[in-house]
Design an enzyme around this catalytic site. Sequence first.
Site, PDB file in Angstrom:
ATOM      1  N   LYS A  58       0.855  -1.198   0.000  1.00  0.00           N
ATOM      2  CA  LYS A  58       0.000   0.000   0.000  1.00  0.00           C
ATOM      3  C   LYS A  58       0.884   1.239   0.000  1.00  0.00           C
ATOM      4  CE  LYS A  58      -1.846   2.888   2.924  1.00  0.00           C
ATOM      5  NZ  LYS A  58      -1.853   4.097   2.071  1.00  0.00           N
ATOM      6  N   GLU A 111       9.508   1.914  10.773  1.00  0.00           N
ATOM      7  CA  GLU A 111      10.494   2.989  10.589  1.00  0.00           C
ATOM      8  C   GLU A 111       9.727   4.290  10.776  1.00  0.00           C
ATOM      9  OE1 GLU A 111      13.693   2.606  10.056  1.00  0.00           O
ATOM     10  OE2 GLU A 111      13.762   0.464   9.625  1.00  0.00           O
ATOM     11  N   CYS A 135      13.456  11.533   6.718  1.00  0.00           N
ATOM     12  CA  CYS A 135      13.385  11.164   8.143  1.00  0.00           C
ATOM     13  C   CYS A 135      14.746  11.339   8.816  1.00  0.00           C
ATOM     14  CB  CYS A 135      12.933   9.729   8.266  1.00  0.00           C
ATOM     15  SG  CYS A 135      13.937   8.620   7.263  1.00  0.00           S
TER      16      CYS A 135
END
Length: 505
Positions: A193, A268, A303
């Site tokens: 997804k 994560e 990130c």
Amino acid sequence: MSSQTKTFKQWQQQANALQIEGRAYIDGQYQDSADGATFADISPIDGRLLAAVADCDAATVDRAVAAAARTFASGIWRDQSPVQRKNALLRLADLVGQHQEELALLESLDTGKTIHESLDMDMQDVQIALRYYAEAIDKIAGEIAPTSDSFHGMITYQALGVVAVMTPWNNPLMIACWKIAPALAMGNSVVFKPSEKAPLTGIRLAQLAQQAGIPDGVFNVVTGGAQVGQALALHPTVRVMAFTGSTQVAKQLLIYAGQSNMKRTYLEGGGKNAHIIFADTPDLARAARFAALGFCANQGAVCASGTRLLVQSSIKEQFVALLIEEVNRWQPGHPLDPATMMGPMIDARHQANVLRYVDSARDEGASIVCGGHADDSVVPGGHFFWPTVIDNATPTMTASQNEIFGPVASVIAFEDEADAIRLANDSEYGLTAGFWTPDIAKVHRVARQLEAGTVWVNHFLTRDILSPFGGFKQSGIGRDLSLHAMRQYGEMKATWIALKDVDAH
Ligand code: NAD
């Protein structure tokens, strides 16, 4: 082929000629959601409609999971010889290579990232991940346990079943392949997804996977937002949820795993990473260049970004001046211009969030010494933001504590090594950290004490498939990249075979 070999105009022409597919991909076929619902996939570059994308309902997610479960049970993929599976994944890497311009354009249109980042970085990393895990398939062996002569003890890894892969919008195909490649390599079936903000390359990858010879039903793509993620995370047949995204959603996925079948949940999450500039840094200009890259790359939607710049007070003034010079190179521009280094924010809402954080820093007493404003004039319909340095920040300010996910860094002064380490670790996140010093003892001393999954010394933001990537604390559970990640997609089994008559006791 590099992004620099074509002109802005050529990239635009090529983008305008793209045929864009917006349907989900289940059991070897593109399909609409069972209820026919779609959502509008809008380009952040200029607000244009890219595609009506299937907004999958629960029945459609069920169909994808059932296809994956059926193919897993049939053994059509996992029981292929290791060399066959390896060759299929290598063919997929080749196909990504052949279609890399198309994929890079789709990704730039969908996310606003520059064509340079999409083509020269992300699409290369996609191929590297596919090749690395393909090659690992026939090279990783199990272990023989050091038992007594009475037993033969084997430690083996076997595929788990249906793996759900769920990803964010910032590096859509690259992060996806960091999970899809090892999951398929271990023999699992996958339901992917992608983020609803960047679904296009995932949808396209499915067809390339079929062309590469991965059997129908082994790799499926369902599109949509949180409701699709929730349906996968609660699904009793899904054995693994491999997720990259915000820490907030990551925590919710742990709850869903507990409420359903205790699926393995690899997470994560976010980061608010410290980048430390010690006064003994020999080349401050070089450190400033990496510091700018460290929070401006990919519009700051990384990130691993170094958004807390901890600078020793004796050199702070000098360093901030060098930093501003470097940051000024990262001017917003059209992402399909190969010279552009900074694209737009993903949408107007995100742009407003980034601005709110910058305003909060000003209100809380910091100084905005560079950038600090939104800009909708770079490309009409796009939501850009000028890269921003917040000086004289304190560790407790809103902008120093929260992940902004835009091109904004806070400069916080420190006095000595102990102070720097304390400030660096003063976060619930623990994804990356970096520091600069020529002192080898200090390198080891500081690296050991930093609470981060990745520590960079005398550079920043470097990454390679050969080394694991993931977070301490609330930045995550589990790792992407390297062989360590591959093990996560297999279940470890200990098999004890009696070689003699052993007595029961
Ligand atoms: P997000 O958490 O909002 O969304 C990630 C995915 O989760 C999307 O596919 C989304 O549809 C889905 N989702 C959202 N809400 C859900 C819910 N309630 N239930 C189930 N699924 C749900 O993240 P984002 O805004 O797409 O991405 C930005 C975040 O990703 C940042 O926090 C960033 O730090 C993080 N990130 C982490 C890494 C890493 O390797 N640690 C890498 C890239 C991005």
